[in-house]
Design a protein around this motif. Structure first.
Motif, short mmCIF file in Angstrom:
data_model
loop_
_atom_site.label_atom_id
_atom_site.label_comp_id
_atom_site.label_asym_id
_atom_site.label_seq_id
_atom_site.Cartn_x
_atom_site.Cartn_y
_atom_site.Cartn_z
N UNK A 179 0.83 -1.21 0.00
CA UNK A 179 0.00 0.00 0.00
C UNK A 179 0.86 1.26 0.00
N UNK A 180 2.15 1.12 0.29
CA UNK A 180 3.06 2.26 0.25
C UNK A 180 3.43 2.68 -1.15
N UNK A 181 3.10 1.85 -2.16
CA UNK A 181 3.34 2.19 -3.56
C UNK A 181 2.10 1.88 -4.38
N UNK A 182 1.03 2.68 -4.23
CA UNK A 182 -0.19 2.42 -4.99
C UNK A 182 0.02 2.59 -6.49
N UNK A 183 -0.76 1.89 -7.27
CA UNK A 183 -0.67 1.93 -8.73
C UNK A 183 -1.47 3.13 -9.23
N UNK A 184 -0.87 4.31 -9.08
CA UNK A 184 -1.56 5.53 -9.46
C UNK A 184 -2.55 5.95 -8.40
N UNK A 185 -3.32 6.98 -8.70
CA UNK A 185 -4.25 7.54 -7.72
C UNK A 185 -5.65 6.94 -7.80
N UNK A 187 -6.54 3.82 -7.96
CA UNK A 187 -6.69 2.48 -7.40
C UNK A 187 -6.29 2.45 -5.92
N UNK A 188 -6.60 3.51 -5.20
CA UNK A 188 -6.33 3.55 -3.77
C UNK A 188 -7.52 4.16 -3.04
#
Length: 484
Positions: A179-185, A187-188
């Protein structure tokens, strides 16, 4: 289109400076040249100290469920009611030119342009934070920035602070998961993170936590992919968000909240020992279930990034009638700090800029200063003293009085509070492969610090869960670090 000066005067030649003869020198009377260079020197406003790298978009919030029993705020007045919104996503620690895929929390700052003024829900993609008292915020952020001597990011600074700050463990565990490196904005999830309050028409207060659940599904990047994209496409998240909206693939989030009365929170605290207003803690969903409220959709890109995103100035102090704050110490600090930052960064009258201006009529007695666009004209700029006050039927937004208790002082509960159970609960929620990634993500930077700091940090992992500490030890040993 004919080029003019900023004052609208046509420019005769935008290719050649005015000179004495073909070889010069240049004449000072070439005002177009001087104006061009002067403005160029001033094109940048100070970047945000935190959340400097960001992306923004406009959208709508639509009410899907009635919550009028909790709040009199007009934006929730009826199912189907829509409110215009603006969202700014960001990374936290990096500079404006940093990569979108760095391991970092993500800012999720949401503005609602309501008929009663702007409501700003200025949160993150995590429901907790590293610290619980705003007096430590500058210290913490200094550890996430650059070493003042080397001007390099420093794992030693980071883990020295975290290892001496057990309250950080819950958020550290989230940060070093995928969760510290989400796939763009898109998908979080987003969270208001703090505890806020709502007030209904009867003047009754409940405390709430806001959640925005992505309808695109959670997608995260592996550490390797995040590093690769940082080199190949450092603007990856910006490109993804702008491109999706431009193509009509509008991202959406379900807006939900947790609700509790003061009595319910007191009973929960008595049972768990956790302060419900502590930002390093969460309210478990089994104790306080999520209640659906509405849907946020982003459906319009900005036309001018600087004017609409860079100069966007949000503050958690902006709440509308039917809403309020809480005794959360971090929130109380942010109520001052955010507005103060905007005064410094953008200017005294930053609320006059279109992205910041309310969509409803407004009237105050503030006057003059730089960029005073709506300056009150002939209306009076003072309010005489009235014996019953200017709003005798309610306090501020109509919020009921909040009972306070205790002598004023500096109270340190650290060392007596539980900083480990919720971090351990989060660890135990992760499947085995996610735990393995967590170990390796932590071991990378932790392997670069002193043995003393490693030992302190490992002791925190051990207290959260023995398997947590053992897993990080194994990952450190695989990197050649000798640990006990």
């Amino acid at each position: 289109m004919k080029i003019t000066t900023a004052s609208g005067i046509p420019v005769a030649d935008n290719q050649n400076s005015l000179t004495a003869g073909p070889r010069g020198p240049v004449l000072l009377q070439d005002f177009h040249l001087i104006e061009k260079l002067q403005h160029f020197n001033r094109e940048r406003i100070p970047e945000r100290v935190v959340h400097a790298k960001g992306s923004g978009a406009y959208g709508t919030f639509t009410v899907t469920h009635d919550i009028s029993q909790y709040t009199k705020a007009k934006l929730f007045a009826a199912v189907g009611k829509q409110t215009e919104t603006f969202v700014r996503f960001s990374t936290v620690g990096g500079e404006k030119g940093s990569a979108d895929t760095e391991r970092d929390p993500r800012g999720f700052a949401l503005r609602f342009y309501t008929e009663e003024g702007n409501w700003d829900l200025v949160g993150n993609n995590t429901p907790m934070f590293f610290i619980k008292d705003g007096i430590k915020f500058p210290d913490f952020i200094h550890t996430q920035k650059r070493d003042p001597q080397t001007n390099l990011k420093s794992p030693t600074m980071m883990f020295d602070f975290w290892s001496k700050t057990p309250e950080s463990l819950h958020q550290v565990t989230m940060l070093f998961s995928d969760r510290g490196t989400p796939d763009g904005y898109r998908f979080m999830d987003g969270f208001g993170s703090h505890t806020f309050s709502l007030i209904n028409a009867a003047g009754e207060r409940v405390y709430v936590k806001w959640h925005l659940k992505t309808q695109q599904g959670i997608k995260n990047l592996s550490a390797a992919d995040a590093t690769r994209l940082a080199g190949e496409d450092p603007d990856y998240a910006q490109r993804d968000l702008f491109g999706a909206i431009a193509a009509g693939d509008f991202p959406r989030w379900a807006v939900k909240l947790q609700v509790a009365t003061e009595a319910e929170l007191a009973a929960w605290e008595a049972r768990t020992g956790w302060n419900p207003f502590d930002l390093t803690k969460v309210w478990p969903h089994k104790d306080f279930p999520l209640i659906p409220v509405g849907v946020l959709e982003l459906n319009r890109n900005p036309v001018n990034y600087h004017a609409e995103v860079e100069q966007a100035a949000l503050s958690p102090s902006n709440v509308v009638p039917g809403m309020g704050y809480s005794p959360d110490k971090m929130l109380q600090a942010r109520l001052f700090a955010y507005h103060d930052a905007q005064l410094y960064r953008v200017g005294t009258n930053h609320q006059h800029l279109p992205v910041n201006a309310p969509r409803c009529p407004f009237h105050n007695q503030q006057r003059d200063g730089a960029m005073a666009g709506a300056n009150g004209s002939a209306s009076v700029n003072y309010d005489p003293v009235q014996s019953n006050g200017s709003n005798p039927h309610g306090m501020g937004h109509g919020e009921p009085p909040l009972a306070l208790d205790g002598a004023a002082g500096r109270y340190d509960g650290r060392g007596k509070e539980d900083d480990y159970t919720q971090a351990g609960d989060l660890f135990r929620l992760m499947p085995a492969d996610a735990q393995h990634k967590l170990f390796n993500n932590i071991a990378g930077p932790l392997s670069q610090v002193s043995a003393e700091i490693i030992a302190r940090q490992l002791a925190h992992f051990d207290q959260a869960d023995a398997a947590y500490g053992a897993g990080v030890r194994a990952a450190l040993k695989a990197r050649g670090v000798n640990v006990a």
